[in-house]
Every structure is written in C-alpha cells, then in structure tokens.
Scaffold this motif. Sequence first.
Motif, mmCIF file in Angstrom:
data_model
loop_
_atom_site.group_PDB
_atom_site.id
_atom_site.type_symbol
_atom_site.label_atom_id
_atom_site.label_comp_id
_atom_site.label_asym_id
_atom_site.label_seq_id
_atom_site.Cartn_x
_atom_site.Cartn_y
_atom_site.Cartn_z
ATOM 1 N N SER A 53 0.827 -1.202 0.000
ATOM 2 C CA SER A 53 0.000 0.000 0.000
ATOM 3 C C SER A 53 0.865 1.257 0.000
ATOM 4 O O SER A 53 0.581 2.224 -0.717
ATOM 5 N N ILE A 54 1.937 1.234 0.796
ATOM 6 C CA ILE A 54 2.808 2.403 0.886
ATOM 7 C C ILE A 54 3.620 2.586 -0.387
ATOM 8 O O ILE A 54 3.980 3.707 -0.761
ATOM 9 N N GLU A 55 3.884 1.492 -1.103
ATOM 10 C CA GLU A 55 4.606 1.596 -2.376
ATOM 11 C C GLU A 55 3.877 2.510 -3.348
ATOM 12 O O GLU A 55 4.497 3.196 -4.170
ATOM 13 N N LYS A 56 2.565 2.531 -3.242
ATOM 14 C CA LYS A 56 1.761 3.336 -4.155
ATOM 15 C C LYS A 56 2.023 4.829 -3.973
ATOM 16 O O LYS A 56 1.782 5.622 -4.876
ATOM 17 N N VAL A 57 2.509 5.213 -2.778
ATOM 18 C CA VAL A 57 2.829 6.626 -2.550
ATOM 19 C C VAL A 57 4.338 6.857 -2.454
ATOM 20 O O VAL A 57 4.795 7.922 -2.078
ATOM 21 N N GLY A 58 5.114 5.811 -2.779
ATOM 22 C CA GLY A 58 6.554 5.975 -2.917
ATOM 23 C C GLY A 58 7.393 5.935 -1.665
ATOM 24 O O GLY A 58 8.484 6.489 -1.631
ATOM 25 N N GLU A 108 10.995 6.305 16.159
ATOM 26 C CA GLU A 108 11.693 7.584 16.270
ATOM 27 C C GLU A 108 12.469 7.912 14.998
ATOM 28 O O GLU A 108 12.713 9.091 14.698
ATOM 29 N N SER A 109 12.815 6.859 14.238
ATOM 30 C CA SER A 109 13.552 7.061 12.981
ATOM 31 C C SER A 109 12.622 7.279 11.789
ATOM 32 O O SER A 109 13.083 7.374 10.653
ATOM 33 N N GLY A 110 11.325 7.328 12.048
ATOM 34 C CA GLY A 110 10.375 7.632 10.991
ATOM 35 C C GLY A 110 9.803 6.446 10.247
ATOM 36 O O GLY A 110 9.193 6.613 9.189
ATOM 37 N N TYR A 111 9.958 5.243 10.791
ATOM 38 C CA TYR A 111 9.430 4.053 10.122
ATOM 39 C C TYR A 111 7.967 3.800 10.505
ATOM 40 O O TYR A 111 7.532 4.138 11.610
ATOM 41 N N VAL A 112 7.231 3.189 9.578
ATOM 42 C CA VAL A 112 5.929 2.595 9.882
ATOM 43 C C VAL A 112 6.242 1.190 10.377
ATOM 44 O O VAL A 112 6.781 0.370 9.630
ATOM 45 N N VAL A 113 5.920 0.906 11.623
ATOM 46 C CA VAL A 113 6.345 -0.355 12.239
ATOM 47 C C VAL A 113 5.165 -1.323 12.364
ATOM 48 O O VAL A 113 4.112 -0.977 12.896
ATOM 49 N N ILE A 114 5.373 -2.530 11.857
ATOM 50 C CA ILE A 114 4.414 -3.624 12.037
ATOM 51 C C ILE A 114 4.931 -4.459 13.206
ATOM 52 O O ILE A 114 5.977 -5.104 13.106
ATOM 53 N N ALA A 115 4.205 -4.450 14.312
ATOM 54 C CA ALA A 115 4.673 -5.156 15.511
ATOM 55 C C ALA A 115 3.499 -5.816 16.216
ATOM 56 O O ALA A 115 2.355 -5.374 16.101
ATOM 57 N N ILE A 150 11.365 -1.415 18.637
ATOM 58 C CA ILE A 150 10.179 -0.809 18.038
ATOM 59 C C ILE A 150 10.209 0.697 18.234
ATOM 60 O O ILE A 150 9.958 1.474 17.297
ATOM 61 N N SER A 151 10.519 1.133 19.448
ATOM 62 C CA SER A 151 10.580 2.560 19.751
ATOM 63 C C SER A 151 11.629 3.266 18.908
ATOM 64 O O SER A 151 11.395 4.360 18.373
ATOM 65 N N SER A 152 12.785 2.641 18.751
ATOM 66 C CA SER A 152 13.868 3.234 17.967
ATOM 67 C C SER A 152 13.468 3.401 16.504
ATOM 68 O O SER A 152 13.750 4.435 15.873
ATOM 69 N N ARG A 209 10.222 2.666 4.097
ATOM 70 C CA ARG A 209 10.025 3.131 5.477
ATOM 71 C C ARG A 209 9.109 2.211 6.272
ATOM 72 O O ARG A 209 8.538 2.609 7.285
ATOM 73 N N VAL A 210 8.961 0.953 5.841
ATOM 74 C CA VAL A 210 8.166 -0.028 6.578
ATOM 75 C C VAL A 210 9.102 -1.028 7.235
ATOM 76 O O VAL A 210 9.987 -1.583 6.579
ATOM 77 N N ALA A 211 8.925 -1.258 8.525
ATOM 78 C CA ALA A 211 9.757 -2.223 9.253
ATOM 79 C C ALA A 211 8.853 -3.237 9.950
ATOM 80 O O ALA A 211 7.856 -2.864 10.569
ATOM 81 N N ILE A 212 9.200 -4.513 9.828
ATOM 82 C CA ILE A 212 8.447 -5.583 10.477
ATOM 83 C C ILE A 212 9.284 -6.140 11.626
ATOM 84 O O ILE A 212 10.427 -6.553 11.425
ATOM 85 N N VAL A 213 8.715 -6.138 12.823
ATOM 86 C CA VAL A 213 9.415 -6.653 13.999
ATOM 87 C C VAL A 213 8.679 -7.885 14.510
ATOM 88 O O VAL A 213 7.528 -7.794 14.948
#
Length: 242
Positions: free
Chosen positions: A30-35, A112-119, A107-109, A39-43
């Motif tokens: 979904s985020i790829e559609k807006v480029g 703070e770095s601007g990622y969309v986190v899947i947790a 997850i917090s780090s 910035r997606v991270a999976i934990v």
Amino acid sequence: MGELLLEEERSLALLTAQTEAEIGLEVQESIEKVGHADRVAIVITRVLVNPRDREFKFPTKPVGRFYSRAEANRGRKNGHTVRKLIGGYRIVVPSPDPIEIIDLKYISSLLESGYVVIAGGGGGVAMARESRGLRYLDAVLDKDKTSALLASKLHADRFIILTNVDAAYLSYGRRNQKRIARAVATEMERYMEEKEFEPGSMLPKAEACISFIRSGGKYAAIGSLDKAKEVLEGRSGSIITP
C-alpha cells in the motif's frame, strides 16, 4: 478433519511470524503506491508471559474456522479443546496475558527514525523467562491485549482496534442489540461484569481498550477496518474515554 490438527502440527511461533510478515507485506504494498516502501519495518515481536498462567490449563482463545457438532466431537477425541460459541464450535488454545514487550526498545527506535512499524502481529511470540534465559511457549496471544500493552508503553495518543464489525454492541446478535457509540471506562467495565461481550471475541477488545485507558490513555476505539479514518476521528465505532 485435517484442519483440526493444523494448529498443533505447526509451531504457533511460526504462525505468528507468518502473520506479521503477511500484514507487513500488505502495508508495504500500500505504501509503495505513494513511494515510501523503504520506510516499513516488520518486527517479530517477542512477548513475555507467565508460564503458570491459568490459560495453559483452561484455554479460551478461538482459532481456525467454525465446525459442526460432529466435527467438534471428533476434534475432542483427537485431544483438542473445543467450545461452542455464538457462531458454532471452534478450537480454543492457551492465550496468556502479555506481561512485557521484550522488543520494545527496537520498536521505539524504529518509530523515532520515521518508520511505519508492524509489531505484535498475531499477538506476538509467547516467551517465558527462566534462569537459563528465554524459551518459546506454544500459545496464541491476544493481539488486542498485546497491542494495548505496546501502545501504553509507547505512550500512544490513541489506541484503535479495527475488526470486522462496526462497533461493540449490547445484546449482540439479538433483535434488541444496541451499538455502544461512546462510553467511559467504568461503563465498559460494568458491561463486562454483565457478560455483554463474548470471551475470545469482543471481550478481549473491550479489555484492551480499558487497559489502555487505565494506563493513562485518553482515547480508545473499536470499529470497522473499512471505516478506519472515521473511527480515528471519532465519527464511527465505539469510543472509550477515561
């Protein structure tokens, strides 16, 4: 009856990891559609639980599809715990309460770095802390409770549970059912005492929202995934406040 054996034949920890990966992939696409796919991270989230939690003796978490009475009886003979719910029979497995998010600092780090986190996908991976270190436990953690704990520890502004119904209801499934548009935490607690919410379904969602509010949160909500924006803005769903 092959499906009745699935949850025990496959590691629940692996199923949780698969769930997080699937959620992460959908969000990333979904985020790829807006480029901004980078910035997606999976934990894969490890969650500490009490290995002596009563859930390991008296499981309550429904998993898998609904079964007929005959299928349920065969499942019991195969060693599964099966319960009759509003929609039919389902397998139930241990779902101990989350105590600590072991991977909270990572997850917090990332946030703070601007990622969309899947947790916390699938509720996270159940872990027990022993003298020799951590070990995995076969359990399905409630994703709502894990999410509430994570939101509280991250000091989130709002806690939103999106599901397949548009809100929490009183007398759900009956002719006189009534949508809970807004409620304070004490009202939701009273509804729980009155057995208004089904265990393993709406009850843990209500408990999660109350837990977030009791931990200092100001806004929690339960609503439909299709109306996520409206729920976030307080125009849909069940809104719970202090």
